[in-house]
Design a protein around this motif. Structure first.
Motif, PDB file in Angstrom:
ATOM      1  N   TYR A 133       0.760  -1.233   0.000  1.00  0.00           N
ATOM      2  CA  TYR A 133       0.000   0.000   0.000  1.00  0.00           C
ATOM      3  C   TYR A 133       0.803   1.303   0.000  1.00  0.00           C
ATOM      4  O   TYR A 133       0.615   2.161  -0.836  1.00  0.00           O
TER       5      TYR A 133
ATOM      6  N   SER B 150      -6.441   4.628   5.418  1.00  0.00           N
ATOM      7  CA  SER B 150      -6.897   4.578   4.032  1.00  0.00           C
ATOM      8  C   SER B 150      -7.161   3.146   3.572  1.00  0.00           C
ATOM      9  O   SER B 150      -8.200   2.849   2.967  1.00  0.00           O
TER      10      SER B 150
ATOM     11  N   GLN C 180     -10.662   1.670   2.303  1.00  0.00           N
ATOM     12  CA  GLN C 180     -10.833   1.157   0.946  1.00  0.00           C
ATOM     13  C   GLN C 180     -11.289  -0.302   0.960  1.00  0.00           C
ATOM     14  O   GLN C 180     -12.053  -0.726   0.097  1.00  0.00           O
ATOM     15  N   TYR C 181     -10.821  -1.058   1.935  1.00  0.00           N
ATOM     16  CA  TYR C 181     -11.283  -2.438   2.044  1.00  0.00           C
ATOM     17  C   TYR C 181     -12.784  -2.466   2.353  1.00  0.00           C
ATOM     18  O   TYR C 181     -13.546  -3.196   1.712  1.00  0.00           O
TER      19      TYR C 181
ATOM     20  N   GLU D 180     -15.001  -0.167   1.817  1.00  0.00           N
ATOM     21  CA  GLU D 180     -15.725   0.307   0.626  1.00  0.00           C
ATOM     22  C   GLU D 180     -15.880  -0.819  -0.395  1.00  0.00           C
ATOM     23  O   GLU D 180     -16.931  -0.972  -1.026  1.00  0.00           O
ATOM     24  N   ALA D 181     -14.803  -1.585  -0.563  1.00  0.00           N
ATOM     25  CA  ALA D 181     -14.833  -2.676  -1.546  1.00  0.00           C
ATOM     26  C   ALA D 181     -15.821  -3.759  -1.133  1.00  0.00           C
ATOM     27  O   ALA D 181     -16.530  -4.328  -1.972  1.00  0.00           O
TER      28      ALA D 181
ATOM     29  N   LEU E   9     -11.231  -4.506  -6.228  1.00  0.00           N
ATOM     30  CA  LEU E   9     -10.110  -3.600  -5.927  1.00  0.00           C
ATOM     31  C   LEU E   9      -9.146  -3.454  -7.104  1.00  0.00           C
ATOM     32  O   LEU E   9      -8.563  -2.394  -7.317  1.00  0.00           O
TER      33      LEU E   9
ATOM     34  N   LYS F 243      -8.622  -0.378  -9.544  1.00  0.00           N
ATOM     35  CA  LYS F 243      -9.413   0.744  -9.053  1.00  0.00           C
ATOM     36  C   LYS F 243      -8.559   2.002  -8.902  1.00  0.00           C
ATOM     37  O   LYS F 243      -7.435   1.957  -8.428  1.00  0.00           O
TER      38      LYS F 243
ATOM     39  N   ILE G  43      -8.179   5.579  -7.058  1.00  0.00           N
ATOM     40  CA  ILE G  43      -8.659   6.094  -5.773  1.00  0.00           C
ATOM     41  C   ILE G  43      -8.017   7.431  -5.445  1.00  0.00           C
ATOM     42  O   ILE G  43      -6.825   7.636  -5.653  1.00  0.00           O
TER      43      ILE G  43
ATOM     44  N   ASP H 227      -8.072   9.571  -1.928  1.00  0.00           N
ATOM     45  CA  ASP H 227      -8.595   9.771  -0.583  1.00  0.00           C
ATOM     46  C   ASP H 227      -7.560  10.527   0.236  1.00  0.00           C
ATOM     47  O   ASP H 227      -6.615  11.102  -0.318  1.00  0.00           O
TER      48      ASP H 227
ATOM     49  N   HIS I  81       0.741   5.842  -5.959  1.00  0.00           N
ATOM     50  CA  HIS I  81       0.154   7.139  -5.608  1.00  0.00           C
ATOM     51  C   HIS I  81       1.268   8.179  -5.591  1.00  0.00           C
ATOM     52  O   HIS I  81       2.451   7.820  -5.637  1.00  0.00           O
TER      53      HIS I  81
END
Lengths: 293, 414
Positions: free
Chosen positions: B157, B325, B329-330, B332-333, B349, B352, B354, B356, B373
Motif C-alpha cells: 500500500y 486509508s 478502501q477495504y 468500501e470494496a 479492488l 481501481k 482512488i 482519498d 500514488h
C-alpha cells in the motif's frame, strides 16, 4: 597520516566506553564471581536518568554526571543485598539468570514510561565546539569523554593499588580463601564493590547521552561487545579490562577504515580477536588461570 | 448442575446457529458476510522499534476508518458489526507467521493490515495466499511483496524501497547533489536500499564516490563520518540508509562532527515523522528524504491529522494515514461487492483508481497489486521555521504516482 591519527583518536573515544563498562564488570566479577548481565541496563539507566534530570527537573549534564552514578550505585547495593547476595552460594548460573531477568524488567519499565523512540539529549553548551589539534580538529565533547574516562580509570587503579580498600579487593579477587584466613572480613566489601561497578556503568551512560541514541535498548547491543572485551582482557583482571577496552576501540576503528572492502570481516573483528585470544590464552590476555582448588 | 445445564444449552445453541448459517440464509436478512460481521486485523510491532511510527496508533487509525465508514453509510452499511483485532509480531518473521494464521483462523479476521519489517511482511503474504484472505501491507519496505512473492490476496500500500531510493536519490541528485557517500546497515533492507539508491543516483547523473556497509545495530558511526571529508572527490552528500535508533545515532554524530559545515549535506533513505520528533528538527534541518504522505501538506490531510491528534495526542505518520486509508478502501470494496468473499473483493479492488486522504492519484495495479500514488520529496525545516509542534517538514516536490514506483516486475506471477 592525518586520517590515521583521527581514526586512532576516535577509536580511543569509543574504547573509553568499553573500558568504563568492562572495568565495572571486572571489579564485580573479581569480588563476587558474578557475571553481571544487567550491566548494559544500568548503562541505559545512566543515560535515561540524565535525560529525566534535564527534561523534567532542569538539572544540567554536569550534575547528572555526579548524581546518576551515586543513585545507581545505591540501587546496585540494594539489589546486591536483596537478590544477588542470596544466590551467591549457588551455581553461578543462578545469578546469571537473575541479572538477565533484571535487564528485561528494567528495559520494559523504561519502555512503558518513555516509549522506544530515541530521546533527544544535547551536549552541554560549553563542549559544543571542536578542538583544533593542528593536523585535524575533533568535537570537544569527545575529547572531554576521552580525558574524563582516562582520569576515572587511572583513579580506580590508584584506589586499588594505594588504598586499604583496594588491597582488600585485590587480595579477595585473587585468593579469596587465603584473604579470609588472614582474618579480613571480605563479606563487608562485597556490597559496596557491586554498587561501585554499577556506578561506573551509570557514569558511562551519562557520558553516552549527548553523543548516542538514548533509548531503552541502547545497552543491550553494546554489552555484547563489552563481554568480548572482558573475555579478551581476562575475566576479573582490572588492568586487562581497561587495556582491552581501549584496544578493542582502536581495532574496531582501524578495522572499519582499513578493511572497508571486507565489511563482514570488519564487523566481526572483535569476535575474531576474542576467539584468537581464547585459543592462545584461555584466561584472557591479562587473566590468570584459576588456582587449583 | 446448573452450570452443566447452561453449558449444554449454549452448545446446543451454537450447533443450531452453525447449522442454520451453513444451510439456509442467515438470520439478518440479505447480508452475505461470514459470521455476519467484518473483522479487521492489525498485525504490527506494538512495543519495539516501529511501535511509535506505526504500532498501537495504527490500530487507532483503523478504528477511525471503521467509525467513518459507519457514519458514511449509516443504515445502508453492509453491517454495523465491524471490529478490530490486533496482535504484536515483535518484528519476528516466525511470530508474524503464527499470529497471522491465528488472526485469520481463530479471530475471524477478514483482512490483515500493516506488518512492518520486510521478512515478517513476506511471511504474512504466504499465509494470506494459503488461507485465501486479504492482506494490505503498509509498513513493509521490500519490493518482493509485489515481485517474486506477489499473490492474488496481497496488496502493497504505502511505500517500498524503490520509492524511497528513487525519490531521494534521483531528486536530490537533480537538485545538485553530485557526489555521494552512501552508508547502509548490513542486512536485507539496507543492502536492497543501497543498490536501488546507487542506481537512482547514477541514473540521474550523480556519482557514488564510496559506499560502506555498517554493522547492524551500531552505536558508533564516527569512523564513517571522519572518513567522509577525506574521500576523493569529496562527497557533497552523505546518503544514509539507517533507520530507527541507528539513524538517530548517525544523525547525532553527523552533527557532532559538523559535516554540514564542512559542505556535506545529509539525505536519508527512510525516515518517519516520529524520527524527526525524537531527534528534534534542529538536528536534521536541511535533510532531504522521500515521504509517502505528510500531515500538513494540504487542508484535507490537516483535517485528518487534527482528528487523529484528538484520538492519540500525536500527529499521524504516513503509516497511520495509510492504515486508515487501506481499512477504508477495504470496507468500501466489501460494501460495493455486497460480500466479504475474498475473491470478489479482490476483483473489485484490482485496477481501481482512488483519491482519498492518503492516496493521491492512487491506483491499485491489477498486474502486481502495487498501490501507486503520489509521493513527496521532503526537507526538514530549519528550527526557525517550525511554527507548531510536529510541523517539521516542507514538501519540495510532488513525485507523480507513475514515476514514484517501479513498473510491474516480471518476477510477479499472480
Amino acid at each position: 597520516m592525518t586520517g590515521f591519527l583521527q581514526h586512532t583518536f576516535d577509536g580511543l573515544v569509543n574504547g573509553a566506553f568499553y573500558a568504563l563498562l568492562a572495568l565495572g564488570l571486572a571489579v564485580i566479577f573479581g569480588m563476587l564471581r558474578v557475571v553481571n548481565f544487567a550491566h548494559g541496563a544500568f548503562y541505559m539507566l545512566g543515560a535515561m536518568g540524565a535525560y529525566v534530570l534535564l527534561a523534567e527537573l532542569g538539572v544540567p549534564f554536569w550534575w547528572a554526571l555526579v548524581i546518576m552514578p551515586v543513585v545507581l550505585g545505591v540501587l546496585g547495593m540494594a539489589l546486591e543485598r536483596a537478590f544477588v547476595h542470596r544466590l551467591a552460594q549457588l551455581d553461578p548460573l543462578y545469578n546469571f539468570l537473575l541479572t538477565f531477568g533484571l535487564t528485561l524488567i528494567l528495559q520494559d519499565l523504561v519502555k512503558s514510561r518513555y516509549g522506544v523512540q530515541s530521546i533527544p539529549y544535547a551536549p552541554p553548551a560549553e563542549l559544543n565546539g571542536s578542538v583544533d589539534f593542528g593536523l585535524f580538529d575533533f568535537p570537544t565533547y569527545r575529547v572531554f569523554v576521552l580525558v574524563f574516562a582516562v582520569a576515572i580509570c587511572v583513579g580506580v587503579w590508584w584506589l586499588l593499588t594505594h588504598s586499604r580498600v583496594g588491597m582488600v579487593v585485590r587480595a579477595a579477587t585473587e585468593r579469596p580463601e587465603l584473604t579470609r584466613a588472614f582474618g579480613i572480613n571480605v563479606g563487608r566489601w562485597v556490597t559496596p564493590v557491586f554498587g561501585f561497578g554499577i556506578a561506573l556503568a551509570g557514569l558511562a551512560g551519562v557520558l553516552a547521552a549527548p553523543m548516542r541514541a538514548v533509548n531503552p535498548l541502547m545497552g543491550s547491543d553494546l554489552i555484547i561487545v563489552v563481554f568480548a572485551v572482558v573475555v579478551i582482557g581476562g575475566l576479573g583482571s582490572i588492568f586487562g579490562s581497561v587495556a582491552a577496552g581501549f584496544g578493542i576501540g582502536l581495532i574496531q576503528a582501524w578495522g572499519v577504515v582499513y578493511l572497508a572492502d571486507w565489511p563482514i570481516l570488519s564487523q566481526t573483528l572483535v569476535f575474531i580477536v576474542m576467539a584468537a585470544v581464547l585459543m592462545w590464552r584461555p584466561a584472557g590476555l591479562f587473566g590468570r588461570e584459576e588456582a587449583p582448588a | 448442575m446448573r452450570r452443566t445445564a447452561g453449558l449444554a444449552a449454549a452448545s446446543a445453541a451454537v450447533l443450531l446457529a452453525a447449522g442454520c448459517g451453513g444451510g439456509g440464509p442467515s438470520g439478518s436478512g440479505d447480508s452475505k458476510l461470514t459470521d455476519d460481521k467484518i473483522v479487521l486485523g492489525v498485525l504490527n510491532d506494538q512495543s519495539g522499534v516501529y511501535a511509535d511510527a506505526s504500532g498501537p496508533n495504527s490500530v487507532k487509525a483503523v478504528e477511525m476508518a471503521i467509525a467513518d465508514f459507519k457514519a458514511k453509510y449509516g443504515d445502508k452499511a453492509i453491517t454495523k458489526n465491524i471490529s478490530v483485532e490486533s496482535a504484536d509480531h515483535q518484528n519476528k518473521p516466525d511470530i508474524a507467521n503464527t499470529k497471522a494464521a491465528e488472526l485469520y483462523d481463530r479471530k475471524g479476521v477478514d483482512a490483515i493490515f500493516d506488518v512492518p519489517t520486510s521478512s515478517a511482511a513476506l511471511k504474512v503474504a504466504d499465509v494470506a495466499k494459503a488461507k485465501k484472505k486479504l492482506y494490505f501491507n503498509i509498513t513493509g519496505a521490500t519490493t518482493a511483496l509485489t515481485g517474486a512473492s506477489c499473490n492474488k490476496y496481497t496488496f502493497h500500500y504505502a511505500y517500498d524501497t524503490y520509492m524511497l531510493a528513487h525519490g531521494t536519490g534521483t531528486a536530490a541528485t537533480q537538485q545538485g547533489a553530485k557526489n555521494w557517500y552512501i552508508v547502509y546497515p548490513d542486512y536485507a533492507f539496507g543492502q536492497d536500499m543501497e543498490k536501488k539508491f546507487s542506481a537512482a543516483v547514477e541514473g540521474a547523473g550523480g556519482k557514488v564516490v564510496a559506499k560502506d556497509a555498517t554493522p547492524f545495530p551500531n552505536d558508533n558511526f564516527s569512523t564513517f563520518l571522519l572518513k567522509a571529508p577525506t574521500l576523493n572527490p569529496k562527497p557533497d552528500t552523505l546518503g544514509t540508509m539507517q533507520a530507527g535508533g541507528d539513524l538517530v545515532n548517525l544523525v547525532k554524530q553527523y552533527n557532532e562532527f559538523k559535516l554540514r559545515d564542512k559542505g556535506i549535506g545529509l539525505a536519508v533513505g527512510l525516515m518517519f515523522l516520529t524520527d524527526i520528533h525524537s531527534l528534534t528538527p534542529a538536528a536534521l534541518a536541511g535533510t532531504t528524504y522521500t515521504d509517502a504522505w505528510y500531515w500538513n501538506f494540504d487542508q484535507q490531510n490537516r483535517e485528518f491529522a487534527d482528528r487523529f491528534m484528538k484520538e492519540t495526542g500525536t500527529r499521524p505518520t504516513f503509516a497511520h494515514a495509510a492504515n486508515y486509508s487501506a481499512a477504508m478502501q477495504y470496507l468500501e470494496a466489501v460494501q460495493a461487492a455486497g460480500t466479504d468473499d475474498a475473491d470478489k473483493v479482490v476483483a473489485g479492488l484490482e485496477g481501481k483508481e482512488i483519491n482519498d486522504v492518503f492516496l493521491r492519484n492512487g491506483k491499485i495495479r491489477a498486474e502486481d497489486h502495487r498501490v501507486i500514488h503520489d509521493a513527496y520529496l521532503a526537507q526538514v525545516k530549519p528550527a526557525s521555521e517550525v511554527k507548531e509542534p510536529w510541523d517539521y517538514v516542507k514538501v519540495l516536490k510532488t513525485i507523480p504516482a507513475a514515476e514514484a514506483f517501479a513498473p510491474p516486475s516480471a518476477e510477479c506471477k499472480m
